[in-house]
Design an enzyme around this catalytic site. Structure first.
Site: not given
Ligand code: ACM
Ligand code: ZN
Length: 510
Positions: A191, A256, A315-316, A447-448
């Site tokens: 990420d 990401h 994502d994003e 998530w970290t």
């Molecule tokens: C995410 O929380 N970006 C999947």
């Protein structure tokens, strides 16, 4: 002297099992585990019997003998695979306890493995201690349990792409998952913080292990340095497989991806980045060489991870640079793509075609719906307002539920309390039974981004993961809120014996 016929009748009391099994028939008396108990196993179940002996050894101090037939007068724990028990599905099991014998039977070794997780929980909680507990009588109440899971995808996600965790921690994470009958570890490997996975021929990917820190000029807690060699990854995958857990790897793309793009800028769009917008970089998906790079990475990922699904993130992705990039714009023109959403969809379709050609399936976060979903893709639904699960399931695509509202464990208990997690229903309303069959299950995300320590990660995950285990394993009808609180108060003693540092009172609000 213990009289097994008299002691510890389970009566009609509810058993403190997490997750709750499908059905329990209570009996009278109990089985007592002693150093003379032997494990009797058929040929197919030998490895599972060895696992059971290893689970029981530290706290009991017993080195239980494993044999292929009874031939002795003491008590017996019998393990047998019975392929004719197909009514239990591929992960169900039966467990029967009488004063003389515990019988564990299942159509598969996965089912037997879950039977032994239940058996561990039927013993006093101190069986989870890592030190010998000499004064405990190891009694198991007489009963019959029939059990099988509600969902086939029962997961936790661990993020090593924002911050690094060490291999022993990941192995322990897997052990704790196994205890709760989870079967999927979604490993969010890469990420914005780091690309910690060793990829041959691209050594610079791991070189800047503290990139996240440098890019942000992080004031307090930065990305912890570290990387996973391919040998370590194989060890993790094997360790998980022995516990019937599939590791689904995620290599996040096309957004990401900043650490990879700093290491290999030739796969970035040739346009300038605004200062401070280190989190808004994307691969140049107009550039054919980018596909070669990502396919090289995915080829190695496929070799390392036998999982049917490969997660490609999605994502994003800001897509800002694509708007200004001559290469991306030329690709849009050549492929007749109307906008950047369609460009992302084009990219995902190409990656899907590559994965399918290798016999794997693509899964991505729900943004992969935008611009048109790739034909065989599965969707991980995370954004509450997007109705992604409903849209995808109605279109015949498989879905895994991972909603921010209930299943993001980086959020503190004050935001996402245990009772809210427990109340989660994975199947959205309004689906036909056929559409609902596309909801494979659910998972919680750890998530970290906030750089928790490994201890803090465990504290955020437990006991909320206990609630998720019940959401995905136990039957929807009836849900058992008050029973869960009672069961969790005993289960907390198990977690404490395992050294999980959490507030035992955490279940009080359910
Ligand atoms: C995410 O929380 N970006 C999947
Ligand atoms: Zn570009």
């Amino acid at each position: 002297m213990i009289n097994p016929a008299k002691c510890c009748s389970s009566g009609s009391k509810s058993l403190p099992l997490v997750p709750k099994p499908v059905s329990v028939e209570h009996g009278k008396g109990c089985f007592v585990l002693t150093s003379d108990t032997i494990l009797v196993t058929d040929e197919a179940s030998k490895r599972t019997a060895v696992q059971l002996a290893a689970f029981l050894r530290p706290a009991s101090g017993f080195n239980l003998a494993i044999a292929s037939s009874a031939g002795h007068n003491g008590t017996i724990i019998a393990l047998a695979q019975d392929k004719d028990m197909a009514d239990l599905g591929s992960e169900g099991y039966r467990l029967e306890v009488t004063p003389e014998r515990v019988s564990l039977t299942a159509p598969t070794q996965a089912g037997l493995f879950y039977a032994i997780q239940t058996l561990r929980q039927l013993l006093p909680p101190l069986i989870f201690s890592t030190r010998p507990m000499n004064m405990v009588e190891w009694r198991i109440p007489c009963l019959k349990i029939n059990d099988h899971p509600r969902f086939e995808w029962r997961g936790l996600m661990l993020d090593t792409g924002h911050d690094f965790q060490h291999v022993p921690f990941i192995l322990r994470f897997i052990d704790l998952m196994a205890l709760h009958k989870f079967n999927t570890l979604h490993w969010h490997i890469t990420d914005l913080g780091t690309f910690p996975l060793e990829i041959k021929n691209y050594p610079r990917l791991q070189d800047p292990a503290s990139l996240g820190t440098r890019m942000r000029g992080e004031p307090k807690r930065g990305v912890k340095p570290g990387r996973y060699t391919q040998t370590e990854v194989r060890e993790i995958v094997k360790y998980a497989a022995a516990r019937h857990i599939t590791v689904v790897p995620e290599i996040d793309m096309p957004g990401h991806s900043t650490p990879a793009l700093i290491a290999y800028p030739e796969f970035d769009c040739p346009v300038s980045h605004k200062t401070g917008e280190w989190d808004r970089w994307e691969y140049c998906v107009g550039n054919e060489k980018t596909y070669g790079f990502l396919q090289d990475i995915l080829t190695q990922v496929i070799e390392l991870f036998p999982s049917e699904f490969i997660h490609i993130g999605g994502d994003e992705c800001p897509k800002d640079h694509w708007k200004k990039c001559p290469i991306c714009q030329a690709k849009m023109k050549a492929e007749n793509l109307q906008n950047e959403d369609e460009l992302q969809s084009y990219f995902v379709r190409r990656i899907e075609k590559f994965l399918n050609s290798k016999g794997r399936r693509l899964i991505g976060w729900d943004e992969i719906l935008e611009g048109g979903l790739a034909p065989n893709a599965a969707v991980m639904a995370w954004r509450v307002d997007k109705q992604a699960a409903t849209i995808a399931a109605k279109a015949g695509h498989d879905v895994v539920m991972a909603l921010t509202s209930h299943l993001y464990f980086d959020f503190p208990e004050t935001t996402t309390p245990l009772e809210k997690v427990y109340s989660f229903e994975p199947v959205p309303q309004g689906l036909t039974p056929e559409q609902a069959s596309h909801i494979l299950g659910a998972q919680a995300q750890m998530w970290t981004d906030n750089h928790p320590t490994e201890k803090e990660i465990e504290r955020l995950v437990y006991p909320r993961a206990c609630a998720v285990s019940e959401v995905v394993w136990s039957q929807a009808d009836p849900r058992d809120d008050s029973g869960f609180v009672k069961r969790l108060s005993v289960h907390s003693q198990r977690l404490a014996a395992l050294g999980i540092d959490f507030e035992v009172s955490a279940g009080k609000n359910v």
